[in-house]
Design a protein around this motif. Structure first.
Motif, PDB file in Angstrom:
ATOM      1  N   GLY A 195      -2.987  -7.752  -2.841  1.00  9.74           N
ATOM      2  CA  GLY A 195      -4.361  -8.132  -2.636  1.00  9.74           C
ATOM      3  C   GLY A 195      -5.218  -8.341  -4.385  1.00  9.74           C
ATOM      4  N   ARG A 196      -4.558  -7.837  -5.038  1.00 15.77           N
ATOM      5  CA  ARG A 196      -4.914  -8.157  -6.340  1.00 15.77           C
ATOM      6  C   ARG A 196      -4.665  -9.459  -6.643  1.00 15.77           C
ATOM      7  N   LEU A 197      -3.529  -9.777  -6.523  1.00 14.02           N
ATOM      8  CA  LEU A 197      -2.938 -11.291  -6.720  1.00 14.02           C
ATOM      9  C   LEU A 197      -3.748 -12.441  -5.685  1.00 14.02           C
ATOM     10  N   MET A 198      -3.897 -12.002  -4.641  1.00 19.53           N
ATOM     11  CA  MET A 198      -4.442 -13.053  -3.884  1.00 19.53           C
ATOM     12  C   MET A 198      -6.061 -13.125  -4.130  1.00 19.53           C
ATOM     13  N   GLY A 199      -6.609 -12.038  -4.672  1.00 17.17           N
ATOM     14  CA  GLY A 199      -7.870 -12.157  -5.236  1.00 17.17           C
ATOM     15  C   GLY A 199      -8.017 -12.968  -6.163  1.00 17.17           C
ATOM     16  N   GLU A 200      -7.110 -12.926  -7.353  1.00 22.07           N
ATOM     17  CA  GLU A 200      -7.020 -13.672  -8.357  1.00 22.07           C
ATOM     18  C   GLU A 200      -6.927 -14.948  -8.347  1.00 22.07           C
ATOM     19  N   LYS A 201      -5.971 -15.520  -7.593  1.00 19.59           N
ATOM     20  CA  LYS A 201      -5.711 -16.686  -6.949  1.00 19.59           C
ATOM     21  C   LYS A 201      -6.926 -17.483  -6.369  1.00 19.59           C
ATOM     22  N   ILE A 202      -7.649 -16.726  -5.560  1.00 20.92           N
ATOM     23  CA  ILE A 202      -8.997 -17.505  -4.929  1.00 20.92           C
ATOM     24  C   ILE A 202     -10.048 -17.536  -6.210  1.00 20.92           C
ATOM     25  N   ILE A 203     -10.286 -16.457  -6.708  1.00 28.37           N
ATOM     26  CA  ILE A 203     -11.477 -16.350  -7.742  1.00 28.37           C
ATOM     27  C   ILE A 203     -11.174 -17.231  -8.910  1.00 28.37           C
ATOM     28  N   PHE A 204      -9.889 -16.954  -9.320  1.00 25.84           N
ATOM     29  CA  PHE A 204      -9.429 -17.805 -10.731  1.00 25.84           C
ATOM     30  C   PHE A 204      -8.605 -18.849 -10.313  1.00 25.84           C
ATOM     31  N   THR A 205      -7.340 -18.888 -10.750  1.00 28.51           N
ATOM     32  CA  THR A 205      -6.376 -20.031 -10.274  1.00 28.51           C
ATOM     33  C   THR A 205      -5.127 -19.320  -9.806  1.00 28.51           C
ATOM     34  N   GLU A 206      -4.227 -20.053  -9.356  1.00 27.62           N
ATOM     35  CA  GLU A 206      -2.837 -19.700  -8.893  1.00 27.62           C
ATOM     36  C   GLU A 206      -1.955 -19.628 -10.209  1.00 27.62           C
ATOM     37  N   PHE A 207      -2.537 -20.242 -11.213  1.00 21.24           N
ATOM     38  CA  PHE A 207      -1.502 -20.045 -12.636  1.00 21.24           C
ATOM     39  C   PHE A 207      -1.570 -18.768 -12.992  1.00 21.24           C
ATOM     40  N   ILE A 208      -2.970 -18.136 -12.983  1.00 20.89           N
ATOM     41  CA  ILE A 208      -3.137 -16.747 -13.501  1.00 20.89           C
ATOM     42  C   ILE A 208      -2.404 -15.649 -12.530  1.00 20.89           C
ATOM     43  N   SER A 209      -2.447 -15.978 -11.403  1.00 23.58           N
ATOM     44  CA  SER A 209      -1.708 -15.244 -10.373  1.00 23.58           C
ATOM     45  C   SER A 209      -0.045 -15.038 -10.545  1.00 23.58           C
ATOM     46  N   PHE A 210       0.432 -16.359 -10.778  1.00 27.31           N
ATOM     47  CA  PHE A 210       1.644 -16.392 -10.791  1.00 27.31           C
ATOM     48  C   PHE A 210       2.268 -15.841 -12.199  1.00 27.31           C
ATOM     49  N   ASP A 211       1.423 -15.885 -13.164  1.00 30.31           N
ATOM     50  CA  ASP A 211       1.752 -15.188 -14.615  1.00 30.31           C
ATOM     51  C   ASP A 211       1.781 -13.772 -14.255  1.00 30.31           C
ATOM     52  N   ASN A 212       0.635 -13.192 -13.533  1.00 25.48           N
ATOM     53  CA  ASN A 212       0.745 -11.832 -13.380  1.00 25.48           C
ATOM     54  C   ASN A 212       1.851 -11.316 -12.443  1.00 25.48           C
ATOM     55  N   LEU A 213       2.061 -12.159 -11.444  1.00 27.09           N
ATOM     56  CA  LEU A 213       3.047 -11.755 -10.481  1.00 27.09           C
ATOM     57  C   LEU A 213       4.538 -11.633 -11.522  1.00 27.09           C
ATOM     58  N   LYS A 214       4.607 -12.644 -12.367  1.00 25.00           N
ATOM     59  CA  LYS A 214       5.919 -12.457 -13.204  1.00 25.00           C
ATOM     60  C   LYS A 214       5.904 -11.268 -14.072  1.00 25.00           C
ATOM     61  N   THR A 215       4.783 -10.830 -14.413  1.00 23.88           N
ATOM     62  CA  THR A 215       4.731  -9.517 -15.198  1.00 23.88           C
ATOM     63  C   THR A 215       4.871  -8.326 -14.585  1.00 23.88           C
ATOM     64  N   LEU A 216       4.259  -8.153 -13.119  1.00 28.89           N
ATOM     65  CA  LEU A 216       4.667  -7.102 -12.172  1.00 28.89           C
ATOM     66  C   LEU A 216       6.044  -7.162 -11.615  1.00 28.89           C
ATOM     67  N   ILE A 217       6.846  -8.122 -11.472  1.00 25.13           N
ATOM     68  CA  ILE A 217       8.302  -8.046 -11.136  1.00 25.13           C
ATOM     69  C   ILE A 217       9.083  -7.650 -12.467  1.00 25.13           C
ATOM     70  N   ARG A 218       8.609  -7.925 -13.738  1.00 27.96           N
ATOM     71  CA  ARG A 218       9.357  -7.121 -14.662  1.00 27.96           C
ATOM     72  C   ARG A 218       8.936  -5.745 -14.819  1.00 27.96           C
ATOM     73  N   GLN A 219       7.999  -5.332 -14.282  1.00 31.16           N
ATOM     74  CA  GLN A 219       7.549  -4.009 -14.462  1.00 31.16           C
ATOM     75  C   GLN A 219       8.155  -3.086 -13.428  1.00 31.16           C
ATOM     76  N   GLU A 220       8.672  -2.211 -14.075  1.00 28.98           N
ATOM     77  CA  GLU A 220       9.637  -1.456 -12.976  1.00 28.98           C
ATOM     78  C   GLU A 220       8.528  -0.514 -12.141  1.00 28.98           C
ATOM     79  N   GLY A 221       8.895  -0.572 -10.790  1.00 24.81           N
ATOM     80  CA  GLY A 221       7.960   0.315  -9.975  1.00 24.81           C
ATOM     81  C   GLY A 221       6.717  -0.255  -9.594  1.00 24.81           C
ATOM     82  N   ALA A 222       6.196  -1.675 -10.181  1.00 24.90           N
ATOM     83  CA  ALA A 222       5.040  -2.118  -9.621  1.00 24.90           C
ATOM     84  C   ALA A 222       4.992  -2.691  -8.538  1.00 24.90           C
ATOM     85  N   ILE A 223       6.243  -3.421  -7.971  1.00 24.30           N
ATOM     86  CA  ILE A 223       6.234  -3.907  -6.695  1.00 24.30           C
ATOM     87  C   ILE A 223       7.332  -3.036  -5.918  1.00 24.30           C
ATOM     88  N   THR A 224       7.188  -2.617  -5.009  1.00 23.41           N
ATOM     89  CA  THR A 224       8.285  -1.672  -4.142  1.00 23.41           C
ATOM     90  C   THR A 224       9.223  -2.558  -3.572  1.00 23.41           C
TER      91      THR A 224
END
Length: 233
Positions: free
Chosen positions: A139-168
């Motif tokens: 939900g956070r990523l979707m909100g960031e995409k709509i309000i800001f840009t998909e570039f910011i969301s994809f960058d945060n998705l990359k960070t979350l993937i590398r962060q253990e336990g962030a995405i189950t």
């Protein structure tokens, strides 16, 4: 991303026909003034490079402004989150930041734009089939995409993937990838009106009138792709 782009094309057509039904005959005549194309190859290349540079600069400025806005907004939210409140059932008063950090087990350090977006868009993520454990994150990523840009969301998705336990679940990562693949955001509406409007001035009013509807259609098309891929993942 290539698969997501291919899937988004028919979905976008379907959503567009629903939001903006075709009730009149399509005008297929195309007329481009010679001076707009260029007098020769070199003139055409220079005109194309200039118009492309304007669009690229527009995108870069939008990114800079919105990233700065996120940082500034989070500063104010962090300050507001330090206000102590009485926690239910506890004698000691805690701040909003401390309550959020405890509730999310440290995933969020306190009140922030990312936390608010996650809570707002979590029900929408539930509707498209995202696992319960990852509702807030996607939900956070979707909100960031709509309000800001998909570039910011994809960058945060990359960070979350590398962060253990962030995405189950890996399914959530796949759905997020398809969901974020698109240009449906508020910044793109401005780019669309300013950039395309400069290329086709006679369509500027049309773009302004239907810009937000295009944003809705693009968002629904991306969610449709994510829903389909989530059902088979």
């Amino acid at each position: 991303l290539v698969t997501a782009s291919v899937m988004a094309a028919p979905g976008a057509v379907v959503i567009a026909k629903i939001l903006f039904p075709q009730t009149e005959k399509i005008d297929k005549t195309i007329s481009v003034p010679r001076e707009e194309v260029g007098q020769n190859v070199l003139d055409a290349i220079s005109k194309g490079a200039y118009e492309g540079l304007k669009l690229a600069a527009n995108v870069a400025i939008m990114l800079l402004v919105f990233v700065s806005f996120i940082k500034l907004f989070n500063i104010f939210l962090g300050w507001a989150g330090n206000i102590p409140i009485q926690d239910i059932g506890e004698v000691n008063s805690l701040s909003i930041n401390e309550l959020i950090a405890a509730k999310t087990k440290g995933f969020y350090s306190g009140l922030s734009l990312e936390y608010l977006l996650g809570q707002i868009f979590a029900p929408l993520m539930w509707l498209i089939g995202v696992p319960n454990e990852d509702l807030s994150v996607l939900g956070r990523l979707m909100g960031e995409k709509i309000i800001f840009t998909e570039f910011i969301s994809f960058d945060n998705l990359k960070t979350l993937i590398r962060q253990e336990g962030a995405i189950t679940y890996q399914k959530s990562v796949i759905m997020a990838t398809f969901m974020l693949c698109g240009f449906a955001n508020i910044a793109s509406v401005g780019i669309q009106i300013g950039g395309i409007g400069s290329l086709a001035p006679n369509k500027r009013v049309f773009l302004s009138r239907y810009g937000m509807r295009a944003l809705l259609g693009g968002t629904l098309a991306s969610l449709l792709s994510a829903t389909i891929i989530g059902a088979i993942a």
